[in-house]
Motif scaffolding. Structure first.
Motif, PDB file in Angstrom:
ATOM      1  N   VAL A 198       0.846  -1.207   0.000  1.00 40.90           N
ATOM      2  CA  VAL A 198       0.000   0.000   0.000  1.00 40.90           C
ATOM      3  C   VAL A 198       0.876   1.250   0.000  1.00 40.90           C
ATOM      4  N   ARG A 199       1.922   1.229   0.813  1.00 35.57           N
ATOM      5  CA  ARG A 199       2.857   2.364   0.850  1.00 35.57           C
ATOM      6  C   ARG A 199       3.511   2.592  -0.504  1.00 35.57           C
ATOM      7  N   ASP A 200       3.973   1.518  -1.146  1.00 33.26           N
ATOM      8  CA  ASP A 200       4.674   1.642  -2.415  1.00 33.26           C
ATOM      9  C   ASP A 200       3.761   2.194  -3.509  1.00 33.26           C
ATOM     10  N   ALA A 201       2.494   1.794  -3.485  1.00 34.19           N
ATOM     11  CA  ALA A 201       1.551   2.330  -4.460  1.00 34.19           C
ATOM     12  C   ALA A 201       1.358   3.828  -4.246  1.00 34.19           C
ATOM     13  N   ALA A 202       1.277   4.249  -2.987  1.00 33.03           N
ATOM     14  CA  ALA A 202       1.111   5.678  -2.683  1.00 33.03           C
ATOM     15  C   ALA A 202       2.339   6.471  -3.113  1.00 33.03           C
ATOM     16  N   ILE A 203       3.509   5.903  -2.912  1.00 36.51           N
ATOM     17  CA  ILE A 203       4.749   6.580  -3.308  1.00 36.51           C
ATOM     18  C   ILE A 203       4.777   6.818  -4.814  1.00 36.51           C
TER      19      ILE A 203
ATOM     20  N   ASP B  73      -1.933  18.347   2.844  1.00 35.91           N
ATOM     21  CA  ASP B  73      -3.283  18.891   3.011  1.00 35.91           C
ATOM     22  C   ASP B  73      -4.231  18.001   2.215  1.00 35.91           C
ATOM     23  N   ARG B  74      -4.814  17.036   2.886  1.00 34.51           N
ATOM     24  CA  ARG B  74      -5.641  16.054   2.188  1.00 34.51           C
ATOM     25  C   ARG B  74      -6.935  16.664   1.671  1.00 34.51           C
ATOM     26  N   ARG B  75      -7.430  17.710   2.315  1.00 36.01           N
ATOM     27  CA  ARG B  75      -8.672  18.329   1.846  1.00 36.01           C
ATOM     28  C   ARG B  75      -8.450  19.065   0.529  1.00 36.01           C
ATOM     29  N   ARG B  76      -7.346  19.789   0.444  1.00 36.02           N
ATOM     30  CA  ARG B  76      -7.046  20.538  -0.782  1.00 36.02           C
ATOM     31  C   ARG B  76      -6.257  19.708  -1.801  1.00 36.02           C
ATOM     32  N   ARG B  77      -5.816  18.521  -1.406  1.00 33.33           N
ATOM     33  CA  ARG B  77      -4.993  17.652  -2.253  1.00 33.33           C
ATOM     34  C   ARG B  77      -3.717  18.366  -2.687  1.00 33.33           C
ATOM     35  N   THR B  78      -2.975  18.834  -1.707  1.00 27.68           N
ATOM     36  CA  THR B  78      -1.695  19.480  -1.981  1.00 27.68           C
ATOM     37  C   THR B  78      -0.651  18.976  -0.991  1.00 27.68           C
ATOM     38  N   VAL B  79       0.614  19.082  -1.390  1.00 22.58           N
ATOM     39  CA  VAL B  79       1.722  18.792  -0.488  1.00 22.58           C
ATOM     40  C   VAL B  79       2.689  19.975  -0.533  1.00 22.58           C
ATOM     41  N   ARG B  80       3.250  20.298   0.625  1.00 19.60           N
ATOM     42  CA  ARG B  80       4.255  21.357   0.708  1.00 19.60           C
ATOM     43  C   ARG B  80       5.620  20.694   0.773  1.00 19.60           C
ATOM     44  N   VAL B  81       6.467  20.999  -0.192  1.00 18.55           N
ATOM     45  CA  VAL B  81       7.771  20.344  -0.274  1.00 18.55           C
ATOM     46  C   VAL B  81       8.880  21.379  -0.198  1.00 18.55           C
ATOM     47  N   THR B  82      10.035  20.923   0.251  1.00 16.07           N
ATOM     48  CA  THR B  82      11.226  21.766   0.300  1.00 16.07           C
ATOM     49  C   THR B  82      12.187  21.268  -0.768  1.00 16.07           C
TER      50      THR B  82
ATOM     51  N   ARG C 141      -6.482   8.792  -3.467  1.00 16.06           N
ATOM     52  CA  ARG C 141      -6.997   7.516  -2.964  1.00 16.06           C
ATOM     53  C   ARG C 141      -5.867   6.654  -2.407  1.00 16.06           C
ATOM     54  N   ALA C 142      -4.758   6.588  -3.121  1.00 21.28           N
ATOM     55  CA  ALA C 142      -3.636   5.762  -2.664  1.00 21.28           C
ATOM     56  C   ALA C 142      -3.024   6.325  -1.393  1.00 21.28           C
ATOM     57  N   LEU C 143      -2.873   7.653  -1.316  1.00 18.05           N
ATOM     58  CA  LEU C 143      -2.263   8.267  -0.147  1.00 18.05           C
ATOM     59  C   LEU C 143      -3.180   8.173   1.074  1.00 18.05           C
ATOM     60  N   ASP C 144      -4.478   8.383   0.874  1.00 12.26           N
ATOM     61  CA  ASP C 144      -5.418   8.277   1.995  1.00 12.26           C
ATOM     62  C   ASP C 144      -5.412   6.871   2.582  1.00 12.26           C
ATOM     63  N   ARG C 145      -5.398   5.870   1.713  1.00  2.85           N
ATOM     64  CA  ARG C 145      -5.396   4.491   2.218  1.00  2.85           C
ATOM     65  C   ARG C 145      -4.109   4.201   2.979  1.00  2.85           C
ATOM     66  N   TYR C 146      -3.001   4.709   2.459  1.00  2.00           N
ATOM     67  CA  TYR C 146      -1.731   4.504   3.160  1.00  2.00           C
ATOM     68  C   TYR C 146      -1.759   5.159   4.539  1.00  2.00           C
ATOM     69  N   LEU C 147      -2.187   6.417   4.606  1.00  2.00           N
ATOM     70  CA  LEU C 147      -2.161   7.151   5.868  1.00  2.00           C
ATOM     71  C   LEU C 147      -3.161   6.588   6.886  1.00  2.00           C
ATOM     72  N   GLU C 148      -4.286   6.091   6.386  1.00  2.00           N
ATOM     73  CA  GLU C 148      -5.329   5.618   7.291  1.00  2.00           C
ATOM     74  C   GLU C 148      -5.161   4.160   7.699  1.00  2.00           C
ATOM     75  N   VAL C 149      -4.556   3.358   6.834  1.00  2.00           N
ATOM     76  CA  VAL C 149      -4.485   1.913   7.101  1.00  2.00           C
ATOM     77  C   VAL C 149      -3.044   1.412   7.204  1.00  2.00           C
ATOM     78  N   ALA C 150      -2.258   1.648   6.171  1.00  2.00           N
ATOM     79  CA  ALA C 150      -0.940   1.019   6.097  1.00  2.00           C
ATOM     80  C   ALA C 150       0.065   1.641   7.059  1.00  2.00           C
ATOM     81  N   ARG C 151       0.098   2.967   7.131  1.00  2.00           N
ATOM     82  CA  ARG C 151       1.081   3.600   8.010  1.00  2.00           C
ATOM     83  C   ARG C 151       0.845   3.212   9.475  1.00  2.00           C
TER      84      ARG C 151
END
Length: 312
Positions: free
Chosen positions: A137-142, A165-174, A191-201
């Motif tokens: 699940v993590r690898d799919a999200a990556i 920011d899962r609501r706005r579907r954005t990431v802040r990167v450096t 979808r992939a990131l939400d599943r990872y954060l909610e289940v796999a992580r």
């Protein structure tokens, strides 16, 4: 001042005052330590003995060893930056690097994976993630996030939970030079990131707590992507994963995470995105860097023409 001390001081300068990344600083260190060793072999132990002839001999020796032109060009740039700093600090009377030339690096077009082939590879990862394996699940999200947001691998592994920011579907990167930017990602990545954060992580962290896998290691409770021991996932692990994902797809060139970044940029331009917008999306300081993808699009068009047009 002796060579080693001057190199340490210069690297501290580019790290703290110029904001260079640790990767860049490490490359500079490797180049300048090699130069110091070469100079020492010629009896030069202090910065006053660094002259243009010695710098040219150093580059010539690297050429004779068969180093790539890109490597030699980088070495010349490292030496020029160092000698310019020495001159500004008054540690040498003249800057010998001003006249140092290196062979121009060959600019090759980056590898771009076709949209259909990439969609199939991502679908295969999604199928493997359909089970209960948190690493799958993590690898799919990556993979989805790398492609969706055209991230550098260092930006991806550096993500913290507060950066998403899962609501706005954005990431802040450096990015390079410690510059921050906010980039969007689409529905499949969401979808992939939400599943990872909610289940796999949480499952990875639970496994660490149950089996004590992080004994002697550093836990990373704020990192988005975790290794099986609970620490922040490393760059090499992501390289291996993406290389394996792309290994069955035909095409020459690198097959690591940067292939997904190249592909995302080219697909955006193919779809009609403005070049300036793509520059902002990728975090390029110069528009000239982004323009390489217009050349990629042109080459793809030529190839399609030669293949499909009856009078090509």
């Amino acid at each position: 001042m002796n060579l080693d001390r001057s190199i340490d001081d210069y690297l501290a300068h580019v790290r703290t005052e110029r904001g260079y990344s640790e990767h860049t600083v490490a490359a500079y260190r490797s180049d300048l330590v090699d130069l110091a060793g070469f100079a020492s072999g010629r009896g030069v132990e202090g910065v006053a003995g660094i002259d243009l002839a010695l710098l040219r001999d150093w580059l010539w020796t690297a050429t004779e060893r068969g180093l790539a032109r890109t490597t030699i060009a980088r070495r010349a740039a490292s030496a020029r930056g160092w000698t310019a700093w020495l001159h500004r600090r008054g540690l040498i009377a003249a800057d010998p690097g001003l006249r140092l030339k290196a062979p121009r690096a060959q600019r090759t077009l980056p590898r771009v994976v076709a949209e259909r082939a990439l969609a199939d590879a991502l679908a295969a990862l999604a199928d493997r993630a359909a089970g209960d394996d948190p690493v799958a699940v993590r690898d799919a999200a990556i993979a989805e996030l790398l492609y969706a947001s055209a991230l550098r691998v260092s930006e991806l592994v550096g993500l913290d939970l507060a950066d998403v920011d899962r609501r706005r579907r954005t990431v802040r990167v450096t990015g390079k030079g410690s510059k921050e930017r906010v980039v969007p990602y689409g529905a499949p990545a969401a979808r992939a990131l939400d599943r990872y954060l909610e289940v796999a992580r949480p499952a990875i962290l639970a496994g660490v707590a149950e089996h004590g896998k992080n004994a002697g290691g550093a836990a990373a409770p704020t990192a988005v992507f975790l290794g099986v021991r609970g620490g922040r996932l490393g760059v090499r692990s992501v390289h291996r994963q993406i290389a394996a994902m792309l290994s069955s797809i035909p095409g020459a060139g690198p097959s690591g995470p940067h292939a997904l970044r190249h592909s995302a940029a080219t697909h955006l331009l193919d779809g009609g995105a403005d070049l300036r917008a793509v520059q902002e999306f990728l975090g390029h300081a110069s528009l000239g860097t982004t323009q390489i993808y217009t050349h990629v699009s042109a080459e793809r068009l030529k190839q399609s023409y030669r293949t499909a047009h009856p009078r090509a």
